[in-house]
Design a protein around this motif. Structure first.
Motif, PDB file in Angstrom:
ATOM      1  N   GLY A 368      21.839  59.792   7.715  1.00 45.26           N
ATOM      2  CA  GLY A 368      21.689  58.812   8.788  1.00 45.26           C
ATOM      3  C   GLY A 368      20.539  59.162   9.712  1.00 45.26           C
ATOM      4  N   CYS A 370      17.870  60.734   8.847  1.00 43.66           N
ATOM      5  CA  CYS A 370      16.646  60.421   8.101  1.00 43.66           C
ATOM      6  C   CYS A 370      16.377  58.918   8.131  1.00 43.66           C
ATOM      7  N   ASP A 371      17.429  58.110   7.984  1.00 45.78           N
ATOM      8  CA  ASP A 371      17.268  56.652   8.066  1.00 45.78           C
ATOM      9  C   ASP A 371      16.679  56.267   9.422  1.00 45.78           C
ATOM     10  N   LYS A 372      17.204  56.862  10.473  1.00 46.65           N
ATOM     11  CA  LYS A 372      16.719  56.566  11.819  1.00 46.65           C
ATOM     12  C   LYS A 372      15.251  56.950  11.953  1.00 46.65           C
ATOM     13  N   ARG A 374      13.018  57.200   9.667  1.00 44.32           N
ATOM     14  CA  ARG A 374      12.175  56.323   8.855  1.00 44.32           C
ATOM     15  C   ARG A 374      11.980  54.959   9.523  1.00 44.32           C
ATOM     16  N   GLY A 439      21.637  54.986  11.814  1.00 41.80           N
ATOM     17  CA  GLY A 439      22.210  55.862  10.797  1.00 41.80           C
ATOM     18  C   GLY A 439      23.666  55.606  10.485  1.00 41.80           C
ATOM     19  N   SER A 442      24.672  54.991   6.683  1.00 42.43           N
ATOM     20  CA  SER A 442      24.838  56.149   5.794  1.00 42.43           C
ATOM     21  C   SER A 442      26.147  56.870   6.061  1.00 42.43           C
ATOM     22  N   GLN A 488      19.630  58.844  -3.036  1.00 40.90           N
ATOM     23  CA  GLN A 488      19.336  59.197  -1.640  1.00 40.90           C
ATOM     24  C   GLN A 488      18.224  60.249  -1.591  1.00 40.90           C
TER      25      GLN A 488
END
Length: 559
Positions: A368, A370-372, A374, A439, A442, A488
């Motif tokens: 999560g 990493c999603d944020k 990105r 995030g 995730s 992922q």
């Protein structure tokens, strides 16, 4: 003042009960001011205020309550700026002393612009001192003016607007002239029949020799391989008796650091070729040339050796897909884990399986983060959004990218993704320190996962290519077990860049990714000799409702 105290009892207010006069002007402009809002009806006061504001370097705002006229004069940024934008270049406040209201009309007309003012105001000026005592104003126009002043003042204080000038927000003109904002009619998404139903695997031709017909048959399996963002970055050239496999660098992305993601995808495509050839009794020999434009060369020879690659997974090449449906968290059996490990070993790698709830939750939080990261990076955000295909027309015209239907999003999450896709969102969220909810997807998905799978190969020559073959073997084995697989790999692709001297990440992004990646490696027990190929979220889920399309053979193959 009483209303302001009711809003904020701790506010400090200096009252000038006698109004603004020549005598108290110096006290008013005593160095405490940051902004002056001109709401005076007296023309002398208007001019004198600007003379003092210009002398002290203070911004002035004024709304005229006619046609939404807003004046912004940033004397704080432009000390030499003429008052009233220069429409009365030689006017001084002392020139207005003793003038009647009627005598001030020429100056007022020059300030407001006789051609721009409303007909009602222009006509009313003739009636001043006759049927009217002063300038007429509508209550709604004054309210609008208050809103414009409040907005502009906030912009000045927050340094979000540095522009001086005259602006009109004339509602009458906007509405009567039909200058309505365009209404975006949502497109009702129709899922392509191709996206809903996977094409069937072609029937193997009667094998007599390795010719172009047979090679095109093999390529039909190659293009069913996965790739980051469904970019499909592979190129195949048949130079009998060799098939040259290379990377289409025009399809590279920011995540594809030093071609690692493309090589991974090509390795998966070659694994499909190896399996398809073996199914026809043909062995594939892989060579790695010195030519940097070619990743590998494939040669084929007829072989009836029953020990050729595992054919149990061959028949699942066309049904393998990313499945983003939330699972039921059913525990993976030891039999399932053994099959996945065996598939990895046969492809020269290994797979680590994490099933503990606490570890899975921890990994979900890291993913999560990493999603944020990105989404909040302008460069990565632009690329991420460019991968999405929002409509059926986009899906079918490109046959690449991420079809929105494959994300399996409920309506609310789909709407949020649409908001997040706007280019101005990263800047805004970074400015306010927001985006913590990005995030959550995730974290929620991991809460439904049965396990996390980490596919690795030993470090060494062609490690990404070999890793792609191993990844595909594990994914096909999982498909044979009806397991839902959701790749992922983004954190590890970014981690490689963060640790490199050639990184194009910012220092802050690199620092965060190194910490995040290190925590992921610790959770997955990554060894010093392991080359991480892919991290999978694995669950027992219903089949996906849509499948990603593929470019045609002729798009990626030539002879």
């Amino acid at each position: 003042a009483r209303e302001m105290f009711e809003i904020d009892p701790y506010i400090e207010i200096d009252l000038f009960s006698d109004g603004l006069t020549q005598e108290n002007m110096a006290d008013f402009f005593d160095g405490k001011l940051d902004l002056v809002v001109d709401e005076c009806d007296d023309l002398f006061a208007k001019v004198r205020i600007r003379e003092c504001a210009k002398e002290h370097g203070i911004a002035v705002l004024m709304d005229t309550s006619d046609g939404g006229l807003l004046d912004i004069e940033r004397f704080d940024l432009e000390p030499s700026r003429p008052i009233f934008h220069g429409v009365l270049p030689h006017l001084r406040a002392e020139d207005l002393v003793g003038l009647s209201t009627k005598d001030k009309i020429p100056f007022v007309l020059a300030i407001l612009g006789i051609e721009e003012m409303s007909g009602q105001l222009a006509g009313s000026l003739i009636e001043i001192d006759k049927t009217l005592s002063t300038w007429p104003q509508l209550g709604s126009a004054v309210t609008l003016g208050g809103a414009l002043i409040a907005h502009s003042a906030r912009s000045v204080f927050l340094d979000s607007n540095s522009s001086s000038g005259r602006f009109r927000i004339d509602l009458d003109k906007l509405i009567s002239t039909g200058q309505e904002s365009p209404v975006s009619i949502p497109v009702v998404s129709k899922v392509s029949a191709n996206a809903l139903h996977l094409p069937k695997a072609p029937k193997a031709p009667t094998f007599s020799k390795v010719d172009e017909q047979f090679v095109r048959y093999l390529i039909s399996f190659a293009i069913r391989a996965p790739s980051g963002g469904n970019a499909q970055p592979w190129k195949f050239v048949w130079r009998s008796p060799e098939l040259h496999c290379s990377i289409d660098k025009t399809r590279a992305s920011f995540l594809d650091f030093e071609g690692s993601a493309s090589k991974l995808a090509l390795g998966a495509a070659v694994e499909n070729i190896v399996l398809a050839a073996a199914n026809s009794g043909v062995r594939t020999i892989i060579q790695y040339p010195d030519d940097p434009s070619c990743e590998c060369i494939l040669r084929f020879e007829q072989h009836n050796n029953p020990s050729l690659p595992n054919q149990d997974i061959f028949r699942h090449i066309f049904s393998r897909a990313t499945n983003r449906n939330l699972g039921n968290k059913a525990t993976m059996s030891s039999h399932e884990i053994d099959i996945l490990r065996s598939a990895a070993q046969q492809a020269g790698g290994s797979v680590r399986v994490v099933t503990g709830d606490e570890d899975i939750v921890t990994i979900g939080k890291l993913l999560g983060q990493c999603d944020k990261l990105r989404f909040l990076s302008s460069r990565m955000h632009t690329e991420l959004v460019s991968e999405l295909r929002w409509t059926l027309e986009q899906v079918e015209s490109t046959k690449d990218g991420i079809d929105l239907e494959t994300l399996e999003l409920p309506p609310a999450d789909r709407a949020i993704l649409k908001v997040l896709s706007r280019s101005d969102i990263p800047t805004f969220l970074n400015r306010i320190g927001g985006g913590t909810a990005i995030g959550d997807g995730s974290i929620k998905a991991n809460a439904h996962a049965s396990s996390m799978l980490l596919v690795t190969v030993p470090k060494g020559e062609a490690q990404d290519f070999r890793g792609g073959r191993c990844m595909q073997s594990v994914w096909l084995a999982a498909t044979s077990l009806q397991l839902a697989i959701w790749p992922q790999g983004v954190p590890f692709f970014l981690l490689r860049q963060a640790r490199s001297e050639k990184s194009q990440l910012t220092n802050a992004e690199s620092k965060e990714l190194i910490a995040l990646g290190g925590a992921l490696e610790k959770c997955m027990k990554v060894g010093s000799d392991d080359h991480v190929t892919m991290l999978f979220r694995c669950s027992h889920s219903p089949p996906p409702s849509a499948f990603a399309l593929r470019r045609s053979i002729d798009d990626v193959y030539s002879a």
